[in-house]
Every structure is written in C-alpha cells, then in structure tokens.
Design a protein around this motif. Structure first.
Motif, PDB file in Angstrom:
ATOM      1  N   ALA A   1       0.829  -1.201   0.000  1.00 42.27           N
ATOM      2  CA  ALA A   1       0.000   0.000   0.000  1.00 42.27           C
ATOM      3  C   ALA A   1       0.866   1.255   0.000  1.00 42.27           C
ATOM      4  CB  ALA A   1      -0.929  -0.015   1.207  1.00 42.27           C
TER       5      ALA A   1
ATOM      6  N   ALA B   1       3.128   2.771  -5.230  1.00 46.23           N
ATOM      7  CA  ALA B   1       3.039   1.840  -6.371  1.00 46.23           C
ATOM      8  C   ALA B   1       1.781   0.975  -6.278  1.00 46.23           C
ATOM      9  CB  ALA B   1       4.284   0.953  -6.433  1.00 46.23           C
TER      10      ALA B   1
ATOM     11  N   LYS C   1       1.537  -4.986   4.848  1.00 40.11           N
ATOM     12  CA  LYS C   1       2.034  -4.885   6.226  1.00 40.11           C
ATOM     13  C   LYS C   1       1.865  -3.448   6.740  1.00 40.11           C
ATOM     14  CE  LYS C   1       6.230  -5.940   8.885  1.00 40.11           C
ATOM     15  NZ  LYS C   1       7.634  -6.366   8.777  1.00 40.11           N
ATOM     16  N   HIS C   2       2.158  -2.476   5.874  1.00 42.21           N
ATOM     17  CA  HIS C   2       2.036  -1.065   6.260  1.00 42.21           C
ATOM     18  C   HIS C   2       1.013  -0.364   5.388  1.00 42.21           C
ATOM     19  CE1 HIS C   2       6.164  -2.336   7.331  1.00 42.21           C
ATOM     20  NE2 HIS C   2       5.813  -1.781   8.473  1.00 42.21           N
TER      21      HIS C   2
ATOM     22  N   ALA D   1       8.606   3.156   2.283  1.00 37.59           N
ATOM     23  CA  ALA D   1       9.271   4.365   1.757  1.00 37.59           C
ATOM     24  C   ALA D   1       8.302   5.526   1.514  1.00 37.59           C
ATOM     25  CB  ALA D   1       9.985   4.021   0.446  1.00 37.59           C
ATOM     26  N   SER D   2       7.090   5.211   1.074  1.00 39.06           N
ATOM     27  CA  SER D   2       6.226   6.255   0.499  1.00 39.06           C
ATOM     28  C   SER D   2       5.944   7.465   1.399  1.00 39.06           C
ATOM     29  CB  SER D   2       4.917   5.632   0.016  1.00 39.06           C
ATOM     30  OG  SER D   2       5.190   4.778  -1.083  1.00 39.06           O
TER      31      SER D   2
ATOM     32  N   ASN E   1       8.361  15.264  -5.106  1.00 39.21           N
ATOM     33  CA  ASN E   1       8.126  16.140  -6.253  1.00 39.21           C
ATOM     34  C   ASN E   1       8.347  15.399  -7.572  1.00 39.21           C
ATOM     35  OD1 ASN E   1      10.873  15.979  -6.600  1.00 39.21           O
ATOM     36  ND2 ASN E   1      11.253  18.162  -6.376  1.00 39.21           N
TER      37      ASN E   1
ATOM     38  N   ALA F   1      -1.797  -7.610   6.123  1.00 37.48           N
ATOM     39  CA  ALA F   1      -1.270  -8.977   5.999  1.00 37.48           C
ATOM     40  C   ALA F   1       0.236  -8.888   5.813  1.00 37.48           C
ATOM     41  CB  ALA F   1      -1.889  -9.671   4.789  1.00 37.48           C
TER      42      ALA F   1
ATOM     43  N   PHE G   1       3.055 -11.317   4.136  1.00 33.07           N
ATOM     44  CA  PHE G   1       3.209 -12.549   3.373  1.00 33.07           C
ATOM     45  C   PHE G   1       4.672 -12.992   3.386  1.00 33.07           C
ATOM     46  CE2 PHE G   1      -0.386 -10.282   1.315  1.00 33.07           C
ATOM     47  CZ  PHE G   1      -1.383 -11.195   1.637  1.00 33.07           C
TER      48      PHE G   1
ATOM     49  N   GLY H   1      13.160   3.214  -6.768  1.00 36.67           N
ATOM     50  CA  GLY H   1      14.245   4.074  -6.258  1.00 36.67           C
ATOM     51  C   GLY H   1      13.708   5.402  -5.739  1.00 36.67           C
ATOM     52  N   GLY H   2      14.340   6.488  -6.181  1.00 38.84           N
ATOM     53  CA  GLY H   2      13.943   7.826  -5.725  1.00 38.84           C
ATOM     54  C   GLY H   2      12.887   8.469  -6.597  1.00 38.84           C
TER      55      GLY H   2
ATOM     56  N   GLY I   1       9.483   7.038  -7.159  1.00 38.23           N
ATOM     57  CA  GLY I   1       8.216   6.294  -7.087  1.00 38.23           C
ATOM     58  C   GLY I   1       6.973   7.117  -7.366  1.00 38.23           C
ATOM     59  N   TYR I   2       6.990   8.397  -7.011  1.00 40.79           N
ATOM     60  CA  TYR I   2       5.822   9.255  -7.282  1.00 40.79           C
ATOM     61  C   TYR I   2       5.846   9.740  -8.719  1.00 40.79           C
ATOM     62  CZ  TYR I   2       4.537   9.239  -2.381  1.00 40.79           C
ATOM     63  OH  TYR I   2       4.138   8.832  -1.125  1.00 40.79           O
ATOM     64  N   GLN I   3       7.030  10.158  -9.166  1.00 38.61           N
ATOM     65  CA  GLN I   3       7.077  10.777 -10.500  1.00 38.61           C
ATOM     66  C   GLN I   3       6.921   9.766 -11.625  1.00 38.61           C
ATOM     67  OE1 GLN I   3      10.606  12.913  -9.827  1.00 38.61           O
ATOM     68  NE2 GLN I   3      11.958  11.462 -10.821  1.00 38.61           N
TER      69      GLN I   3
HETATM   70  C1  LIG Z   1      13.803  10.746   1.565  1.00 42.05           C
HETATM   71  C2  LIG Z   1      13.095  10.307   0.317  1.00 42.05           C
HETATM   72  C3  LIG Z   1      12.713  11.263  -0.620  1.00 42.05           C
HETATM   73  C4  LIG Z   1      12.040  10.877  -1.791  1.00 42.05           C
HETATM   74  N1  LIG Z   1      11.623  11.845  -2.663  1.00 42.05           N
HETATM   75  C5  LIG Z   1      10.942  11.491  -3.776  1.00 42.05           C
HETATM   76  C6  LIG Z   1      10.456  12.482  -4.673  1.00 42.05           C
HETATM   77  O1  LIG Z   1      10.631  13.676  -4.458  1.00 42.05           O
HETATM   78  N2  LIG Z   1       9.785  12.073  -5.794  1.00 42.05           N
HETATM   79  C7  LIG Z   1       9.554  10.744  -6.045  1.00 42.05           C
HETATM   80  O2  LIG Z   1       8.949  10.439  -7.080  1.00 42.05           O
HETATM   81  N3  LIG Z   1       9.983   9.790  -5.195  1.00 42.05           N
HETATM   82  C8  LIG Z   1      10.675  10.124  -4.080  1.00 42.05           C
HETATM   83  N4  LIG Z   1      11.136   9.161  -3.223  1.00 42.05           N
HETATM   84  C9  LIG Z   1      11.001   7.743  -3.608  1.00 42.05           C
HETATM   85  C10 LIG Z   1       9.646   7.165  -3.252  1.00 42.05           C
HETATM   86  O3  LIG Z   1       9.336   7.406  -1.904  1.00 42.05           O
HETATM   87  C11 LIG Z   1       9.663   5.644  -3.511  1.00 42.05           C
HETATM   88  O4  LIG Z   1      10.103   5.380  -4.826  1.00 42.05           O
HETATM   89  C12 LIG Z   1       8.267   5.072  -3.362  1.00 42.05           C
HETATM   90  O5  LIG Z   1       7.671   5.476  -2.149  1.00 42.05           O
HETATM   91  C13 LIG Z   1       8.273   3.546  -3.445  1.00 42.05           C
HETATM   92  O6  LIG Z   1       6.931   3.133  -3.288  1.00 42.05           O
HETATM   93  P1  LIG Z   1       6.527   1.606  -3.236  1.00 42.05           P
HETATM   94  O7  LIG Z   1       5.054   1.586  -3.190  1.00 42.05           O
HETATM   95  O8  LIG Z   1       7.234   0.874  -4.320  1.00 42.05           O
HETATM   96  O9  LIG Z   1       7.161   1.054  -1.871  1.00 42.05           O
HETATM   97  P2  LIG Z   1       6.749   1.339  -0.339  1.00 42.05           P
HETATM   98  O10 LIG Z   1       6.197   2.689  -0.159  1.00 42.05           O
HETATM   99  O11 LIG Z   1       7.928   0.969   0.478  1.00 42.05           O
HETATM  100  O12 LIG Z   1       5.568   0.311  -0.060  1.00 42.05           O
HETATM  101  C14 LIG Z   1       5.782  -1.068   0.030  1.00 42.05           C
HETATM  102  C15 LIG Z   1       4.513  -1.712   0.531  1.00 42.05           C
HETATM  103  O13 LIG Z   1       4.665  -3.134   0.486  1.00 42.05           O
HETATM  104  C16 LIG Z   1       4.310  -3.678   1.746  1.00 42.05           C
HETATM  105  N5  LIG Z   1       5.016  -4.944   1.929  1.00 42.05           N
HETATM  106  C17 LIG Z   1       6.321  -5.201   1.698  1.00 42.05           C
HETATM  107  N6  LIG Z   1       6.587  -6.502   1.930  1.00 42.05           N
HETATM  108  C18 LIG Z   1       5.422  -7.068   2.312  1.00 42.05           C
HETATM  109  C19 LIG Z   1       5.039  -8.389   2.667  1.00 42.05           C
HETATM  110  N7  LIG Z   1       5.919  -9.400   2.678  1.00 42.05           N
HETATM  111  N8  LIG Z   1       3.742  -8.637   3.019  1.00 42.05           N
HETATM  112  C20 LIG Z   1       2.826  -7.642   3.015  1.00 42.05           C
HETATM  113  N9  LIG Z   1       3.141  -6.366   2.674  1.00 42.05           N
HETATM  114  C21 LIG Z   1       4.416  -6.093   2.318  1.00 42.05           C
HETATM  115  C22 LIG Z   1       4.683  -2.609   2.732  1.00 42.05           C
HETATM  116  O14 LIG Z   1       4.065  -2.811   3.988  1.00 42.05           O
HETATM  117  C23 LIG Z   1       4.169  -1.372   1.976  1.00 42.05           C
HETATM  118  O15 LIG Z   1       2.778  -1.254   2.147  1.00 42.05           O
HETATM  119  C24 LIG Z   1      11.779   9.509  -2.031  1.00 42.05           C
HETATM  120  C25 LIG Z   1      12.148   8.555  -1.074  1.00 42.05           C
HETATM  121  C26 LIG Z   1      12.795   8.947   0.092  1.00 42.05           C
HETATM  122  C27 LIG Z   1      13.149   7.898   1.103  1.00 42.05           C
END
Ligand SMILES: Cc1cc2nc3c(=O)[nH]c(=O)nc-3n(C[C@H](O)[C@H](O)[C@H](O)COP(=O)(O)OP(=O)(O)OC[C@H]3O[C@@H](n4cnc5c(N)ncnc54)[C@H](O)[C@@H]3O)c2cc1C
Length: 363
Positions: free
Chosen positions: A11, A14, A35-36, A46-47, A53, A172, A174, A334-335, A337-339
């Motif tokens: 959640a 992505a 999980k989160h 991370a999100s 931005n 959950a 997993f 990576g850095g 995820g939003y864009q």
């Molecule tokens: C300081 C910082 C600044 C950033 N600035 C920017 C920015 O300006 N612009 C931009 O585009 N991006 C930015 N990013 C990057 C962006 O935050 C990440 O690319 C993005 O949040 C990744 O999202 P995600 O959904 O892939 O992962 P996450 O947000 O980490 O979500 C992962 C999800 O999977 C769940 N999960 C994982 N394993 C399991 C499991 N086994 N069972 C159940 N659930 C599980 C977690 O609980 C969570 O809900 C920044 C990141 C940081 C740290």
C-alpha cells in the motif's frame, strides 16, 4: 461476466496507484493487502517519507522516461483540479556547479542537469536562468513548473479513491508471494493474479527475493519555514553520498530539507551530524528560509529517514507464473516512485489484464 480476482501486495504509492487504475476498469474485485498502510511511518515503508516532487532523472528514450512522461499529465490534473489530493504546483530550480561534473550525483542527475532534458517539452515553463541571477558557486541553472505532493494527504486520498471504487483493504504479512493467493485472503476465494508492489522488501519476499533491490537511504528534516520554491543542486562539498534539496509540500505539509543517497545503508535512525549538515546546506542555498538568520531559526517539525527501493536496471514491471499463480511485479522505483507512479501503474495494469485473459482462456 466473470469477476477477476486480484490481490495487490503493498500500500505504498506503487500498490495504491496500481489498484486505483485497475479499479477504474470493469470486472475486477481488488484487495490491497499490506504490512504497512497510509498513516504508518516505518523504515520498511518508503512512500510516507518522500518529498515528494516531479524532478525526472530518467534518461531520454528509455522506458523509465516514458513512465515519467506518462505520469506528468495525471499529477498536473490533480494539482489543477483536485485540491483535496494534496498536490500543488511549485517552481523547481535545478542548480549546477561545474565542480560536480563527473561526481556520482552529477552522473545520476545527468538528464536533470542538462540545459535541454527530454522533459523540457512535458512540464510547463521550462527555461534556463540568466547567469547574473545565480547565487555564489552556481554555474548554470534551469527552472520549470513542477508539483510537490503532501504524502500525508495524498496516500490517504489514493486509499479513499480506491474505496470509492470498491477496492477492499486488509493488513497482511506474506512470507511468500504465493501466500497472497491462499484461501482467506480474497473474499471471492480464488485469486487470478497477485500484484507485487512490495518496494524494497521485494528483496526478501519468498518467491521473488530480488537481490538487485537495495536501499538508498534518505535522511530529511521537515521544518515549518517556507522556501517558496523547490531547489536542487548537482552536488555538495560534504561527499558523494550527500545531497541538497528543498521543497515545500502542499496544504501545510511543511518544507522538506534533504538529504542524502546512501546506497546499501539500512540505518533507520537519523544521524544528528548529517541533520546539521542538511540544515546548513539548505539555508545557504535558500537564505530566505530563515530570512538570512541561519539554522537556529529553522523551526523543526521532525527528522526522518526513508529507504528508496533502488533496483539495478530500474523498476521491474513484468509478469511471471510462480507456483501456478500469475504474479505481476511493479517494484524498485528508487527515488522516483511518485514521478513514475501513473506510468508504471498503467504498464502494470496492462500486464494484469493480459494475465487475466490467460487465466480465463485456460478455464
Ligand atoms: C527521503 C526520500 C525522498 C524521496 N523523494 C521522492 C520524490 O521527491 N519524488 C519521487 O517520485 N519519489 C521520491 N522518493 C522515492 C519514493 O518514496 C519511492 O520510490 C516510493 O515510495 C516507493 O513506493 P513503493 O510503493 O514501491 O514502496 P513502499 O512505499 O515501500 O511500499 C511497500 C509496501 O509493500 C508492503 N510490503 C512489503 N513486503 C510485504 C510483505 N511481505 N507482506 C505484506 N506487505 C508487504 C509494505 O508494507 C508497503 O505497504 C523519495 C524517497 C525517500 C526515502
């Protein structure tokens, strides 16, 4: 029509964006299991920590640039028409120092630092700033209209849009990706497709264990002071793993001062010395933050640390059968995820639809 049953693991931005785009299509019953959830602050999530931005570092003519490009339109639409989403427009200045040429950050930022990057024709008002307007030590700069997202508003907003479209949410954890297809996870019983949006934890999730996904630690300071615009510079004098950027979040979300990019570090606690360097660099770059009065006049809301889920080769959007279940992956942004969120989510939805067609063809 058969209802197609989908479980999205994750959640973060992505998982939520993928669930939202899929929920706009007819015939899908979607469960997001994670999980989160939005509202949580955790080093494995991370999100919430992102700035966040739109400042593309993707290289022209790559899939990554295409995903970033396809994300600008939806983010611009949110900033223009949906104030409740917590996304607003801000000018984004990119400063370049000649002395950073060849450094790790400058290489990573190559496209961003270019006077004519691919996104110059995507974002509004892209232009080069006149040399005489630049601060000390800055050799060139560009500026464009970008957006800054208040993640504390935007992530819950994504959840609310999903709920409105009939998506259900549950907690959950997993141990293995195929556990998301087990009975009891989806209310309809069987699961046609599992979508893996586990970010950094894709490195540990059974059945995936992608060891090319590693953390790039980012430390931030969130302050009440207002910068009025976003700024980013090609490097710092404090070492390759350190960065300097400032952005003010929409709707009272505070100003993010960053940061660093520490590849391979899982350290969850803020480093107080690094925090001081971050604040010093920020007020030097934007004296208006404290009206020229130095870091003592920064009004700190909190310190934070997040881990960017960096994957060698970029985001993995792919489908494969694991233990008899179709799994579609969307992790490793990576850095960015939003864009890249809408571009990646749309590519993921295309693969989910393909996988569902295959499941139905086998019945
Ligand atoms: C300081 C910082 C600044 C950033 N600035 C920017 C920015 O300006 N612009 C931009 O585009 N991006 C930015 N990013 C990057 C962006 O935050 C990440 O690319 C993005 O949040 C990744 O999202 P995600 O959904 O892939 O992962 P996450 O947000 O980490 O979500 C992962 C999800 O999977 C769940 N999960 C994982 N394993 C399991 C499991 N086994 N069972 C159940 N659930 C599980 C977690 O609980 C969570 O809900 C920044 C990141 C940081 C740290």
């Amino acid at each position: 029509m058969f209802e197609k049953n989908v479980v999205v693991i994750g959640a973060g931005v992505a998982g939520l964006t993928t669930a939202l785009l899929l929920s706009r299509k007819p015939g899908y019953k979607i469960v997001v299991a994670a999980k989160h959830m939005p509202g949580d602050y955790d080093i494995e999530y991370a999100s919430p920590w992102a700035g966040a931005n739109y400042m593309p570092v993707s290289i022209r003519n790559t899939e990554a640039a295409e995903w970033d490009k396809n994300t600008w339109g939806p983010l611009e639409d949110l900033a223009k028409n949906y104030p409740e989403a917590g996304v607003h427009f801000q000018d984004c200045e990119i400063h370049s120092r000649a002395k950073d040429v060849g450094s790790a950050t400058a290489k990573w930022f190559a496209e961003l630092l270019s006077p004519s990057p691919w996104f110059a024709k995507v974002v509004p008002n892209f232009r080069t700033l006149p040399k005489e307007s630049l601060g000390p030590g800055i050799d060139s700069a560009t500026v464009f209209t970008s957006v800054c997202i208040n993640t504390a508003i935007y992530l819950p907003w994504l959840v609310s849009q999903c709920l409105k479209n009939g998506v259900t949410f549950k907690r959950a954890v997993f141990p293995h990706v195929s556990a998301a297809a087990a009975s009891g996870v989806h209310p309809n019983g069987n699961v046609d497709v599992v979508v893996n949006c586990t970010g950094l934890m894709a490195s540990k999730l059974g059945g995936v264990e992608d060891k090319t996904v590693v953390p790039a630690r980012g430390q931030i300071v969130i302050v009440r002071n207002d910068a009025g615009k976003m700024l980013d510079v090609s490097g710092t004098d404090d070492g390759d793993g350190e960065a300097c950027y400032v952005m003010t979040r929409a709707a009272g979300g505070g100003t993010i001062l960053g940061g660093c990019y520490q590849l391979g570090s899982w350290e969850s606690q803020p480093d107080p010395n690094l925090a001081v360097r971050i604040m010093k660099r920020a007020v030097e770059m934007v004296p208006a933050l404290t009206n020229g009065k130095g870091i003592e006049h920064l009004d700190i809301i909190r310190h934070g640390v997040g881990l960017r889920p960096v994957r060698e080769g970029g985001v993995r959007i792919a489908k494969e059968r694991i233990e008899g279940t179709w799994v579609v992956h969307n992790y490793g942004a990576g850095g960015a995820g939003y864009q890249c969120s809408y571009g990646c989510a749309q590519a993921t939805v295309d693969l989910i639809e393909e996988a569902c067609r295959d499941v139905r063809a086998r019945l």
